[in-house]
Enzyme design. Structure first.
Site, PDB file in Angstrom:
ATOM      1  N   SER A  15      24.793  41.720  23.540  1.00 22.91           N
ATOM      2  CA  SER A  15      25.407  40.925  24.738  1.00 22.91           C
ATOM      3  C   SER A  15      24.533  40.573  25.797  1.00 22.91           C
ATOM      4  CB  SER A  15      26.593  41.420  25.325  1.00 22.91           C
ATOM      5  OG  SER A  15      27.004  41.191  26.615  1.00 22.91           O
ATOM      6  N   TYR A  22      29.847  48.902  29.400  1.00 22.08           N
ATOM      7  CA  TYR A  22      29.827  48.102  28.349  1.00 22.08           C
ATOM      8  C   TYR A  22      28.437  47.363  27.905  1.00 22.08           C
ATOM      9  CZ  TYR A  22      30.423  43.380  25.947  1.00 22.08           C
ATOM     10  OH  TYR A  22      30.053  42.439  25.030  1.00 22.08           O
TER      11      TYR A  22
HETATM   12  N1  LIG Z   1      33.128  36.323  23.898  1.00 21.80           N
HETATM   13  C1  LIG Z   1      32.046  36.492  24.807  1.00 21.80           C
HETATM   14  O1  LIG Z   1      31.767  35.907  25.564  1.00 21.80           O
HETATM   15  C2  LIG Z   1      30.983  37.553  23.991  1.00 21.80           C
HETATM   16  C3  LIG Z   1      29.932  37.681  24.875  1.00 21.80           C
HETATM   17  C4  LIG Z   1      29.156  38.683  24.601  1.00 21.80           C
HETATM   18  C5  LIG Z   1      29.343  39.682  23.403  1.00 21.80           C
HETATM   19  N2  LIG Z   1      30.315  39.708  22.912  1.00 21.80           N
HETATM   20  C6  LIG Z   1      30.729  40.422  21.677  1.00 21.80           C
HETATM   21  O2  LIG Z   1      31.032  39.664  20.582  1.00 21.80           O
HETATM   22  C7  LIG Z   1      31.880  40.521  19.557  1.00 21.80           C
HETATM   23  C8  LIG Z   1      33.182  39.773  19.554  1.00 21.80           C
HETATM   24  O3  LIG Z   1      33.667  39.298  20.784  1.00 21.80           O
HETATM   25  P1  LIG Z   1      35.147  38.441  20.894  1.00 21.80           P
HETATM   26  O4  LIG Z   1      35.056  37.521  22.134  1.00 21.80           O
HETATM   27  O5  LIG Z   1      35.569  37.807  19.466  1.00 21.80           O
HETATM   28  O6  LIG Z   1      36.149  39.816  21.234  1.00 21.80           O
HETATM   29  P2  LIG Z   1      37.468  39.879  21.058  1.00 21.80           P
HETATM   30  O7  LIG Z   1      38.036  41.076  21.570  1.00 21.80           O
HETATM   31  O8  LIG Z   1      38.289  38.774  20.720  1.00 21.80           O
HETATM   32  O9  LIG Z   1      37.327  40.672  19.451  1.00 21.80           O
HETATM   33  C9  LIG Z   1      36.997  41.890  18.868  1.00 21.80           C
HETATM   34  C10 LIG Z   1      37.664  42.340  18.011  1.00 21.80           C
HETATM   35  O10 LIG Z   1      37.611  43.860  17.590  1.00 21.80           O
HETATM   36  C11 LIG Z   1      38.753  44.435  17.641  1.00 21.80           C
HETATM   37  N3  LIG Z   1      38.304  45.755  17.844  1.00 21.80           N
HETATM   38  C12 LIG Z   1      38.046  46.600  18.986  1.00 21.80           C
HETATM   39  N4  LIG Z   1      37.792  47.799  18.939  1.00 21.80           N
HETATM   40  C13 LIG Z   1      38.047  47.969  17.728  1.00 21.80           C
HETATM   41  C14 LIG Z   1      38.231  49.467  17.134  1.00 21.80           C
HETATM   42  N5  LIG Z   1      37.724  50.475  17.431  1.00 21.80           N
HETATM   43  N6  LIG Z   1      38.377  49.171  15.562  1.00 21.80           N
HETATM   44  C15 LIG Z   1      38.420  48.067  14.817  1.00 21.80           C
HETATM   45  N7  LIG Z   1      38.698  46.805  15.804  1.00 21.80           N
HETATM   46  C16 LIG Z   1      38.232  47.021  17.070  1.00 21.80           C
HETATM   47  C17 LIG Z   1      39.486  44.003  18.611  1.00 21.80           C
HETATM   48  O11 LIG Z   1      41.151  44.225  18.258  1.00 21.80           O
HETATM   49  C18 LIG Z   1      39.212  42.476  18.476  1.00 21.80           C
HETATM   50  O12 LIG Z   1      40.044  41.719  17.869  1.00 21.80           O
HETATM   51  C19 LIG Z   1      32.111  41.869  20.329  1.00 21.80           C
HETATM   52  O13 LIG Z   1      31.484  42.939  20.119  1.00 21.80           O
HETATM   53  C20 LIG Z   1      31.901  41.448  22.025  1.00 21.80           C
HETATM   54  O14 LIG Z   1      31.340  42.425  22.639  1.00 21.80           O
HETATM   55  C21 LIG Z   1      31.253  38.559  23.121  1.00 21.80           C
END
Ligand SMILES: NC(=O)c1ccc[n+]([C@@H]2O[C@H](COP(=O)([O-])OP(=O)(O)OC[C@H]3O[C@@H](n4cnc5c(N)ncnc54)[C@H](O)[C@@H]3O)[C@@H](O)[C@H]2O)c1
Length: 335
Positions: A127, A152
């Protein structure tokens, strides 16, 4: 290829799996469908994925060691794209333990699965929040990132460190992608753009933090997915010119890489809100607020390494991206 995608029911996982299947990959998706935000949205994404040929889904918690071991025993993956995590900076202030379970213990289980079954390449979500208190912009992978301002961010930085250890000790090729504020259709209800559209359509006021003095390098979902796929295809290699005398943090003597993936064009929060207003044809009632704990005032990605290595840079303009989000939102929520 047979690809494991974790966080399959999540925003980015959902879009990634659709593109992987479209080009002929088979996908095993896992997710624990937790209730951090509306489970119905995760279930709706999943229903669409399950209808696709070549997609198998398992409801597994990343922190469940036995279930994760069984997953890797049952399948030999050609690639692992690890997107599952407890996301959100603000939630980590109140619920720090959720981040250790999903993001640290969970990541450990992914690393072990990859090591035990000799997965050829692990790509995983880091991130932009790892840049923490850094002020020099654009943020470069060559900068030191030792001053996170949220747990985080600390878990994402930990993932990069753990990945390096596995690349070094076990020769596991790993690539970390530092995403910069991803947005688009089927997005996350906890994120500002989603809350803004919802509030404006309801006639409610929106909270504008740091009195609007914020900027973000907003990155459209299709660009993120393209970047993830290109990076996943290209197995991380050693950097032959890496030296411990002047250690480049973005690469290594081991098969380890870290890339920024952002739009390389930061937009101020007020300009962002104005774009949403134009797309909705409505004006926002703004409630100006102070800065929130754990947040950073601005993000701006240097993406030259990504461009040099996989010949790709995000393309979608904010206007186009917000238009697509708004039209999805209106259709999905029937407003
Ligand atoms: N969307 C953004 O702007 C952004 C920015 C930086 C980093 N990220 C990273 O990208 C990745 C995807 O993000 P996203 O926006 O799709 O988020 P999101 O929350 O929509 O997707 C993450 C998924 O992981 C699942 N999850 C969480 N904990 C879990 C566990 N212990 N076991 C199994 N499943 C689990 C959740 O149910 C969710 O469906 C994440 O790692 C997030 O930290 C996202």
């Amino acid at each position: 290829m047979k690809i494991l995608v974790t966080g399959a029911a999540g925003f980015i996982g959902f879009h990634l799996i659709q593109q992987l299947v479209a080009r002929g990959d088979t996908v095993v998706g896992i997710d624990n469908l937790n209730d951090y935000y509306a489970v119905s949205l995760k279930e709706d994404r999943l229903a669409l994925l399950k209808a696709l040929p070549g997609v198998e889904f398992r409801q597994i918690d990343l922190a469940d060691r036995e279930a994760m071991e069984a997953l890797f025993t049952d399948h030999q993956f050609d690639r692992v794209c690890h997107l599952g995590a407890q996301a959100g900076v603000r939630y980590s202030i109140e619920n720090p333990r959720a981040y250790i379970d999903s993001n640290v213990v969970g990541f450990m289980n992914v690393l072990e699965g990859c090591r035990q079954t000799k997965v050829p390449h692990l790509s995983y979500a880091s991130s932009s929040s790892v840049y923490g208190a850094n002020k020099v912009q654009p943020f470069s992978e060559e900068h030191n990132v030792d001053h996170p301002v949220s747990l985080y961010a600390a878990t994402k930085k930990s993932n990069e460190l753990m990945a390096h250890t596995y690349s070094s000790l076990y020769d596991l090729p790993t690539t970390g992608l530092r995403f910069f504020t991803v947005y688009g259709p089927w997005g996350r209800p906890d994120m500002a753009y989603f809350k803004f559209v919802k509030a404006i359509l309801n006639g409610d006021s929106i909270d504008v933090y740091n009195h609007g003095n914020m900027s973000r390098d907003f990155t459209y979902i299709d660009d993120i997915v393209e970047g993830v796929i290109r990076v996943t295809d290209r197995i991380a290699t050693v950097n032959e010119s890496w030296t411990g005398e002047r250690p480049d943090p973005s690469s290594s003597y081991a098969p380890y890489r870290v890339y920024n993936i952002g739009n390389n064009a930061p937009v101020s929060l007020l300009e962002f809100i104005e774009t949403i207003e134009q797309c909705l044809g409505m004006e926002a009632k703004k409630n100006f607020m102070p800065m929130q704990d754990g947040d950073v005032p601005s993000t701006y990605a240097d993406v030259s390494k990504l461009m040099a290595d996989v010949d790709f840079k995000p393309q979608t303009s904010l206007k186009q991206g917000i238009e697509r989000f708004v039209s999805w939102y209106r259709e999905y929520y029937e407003v």
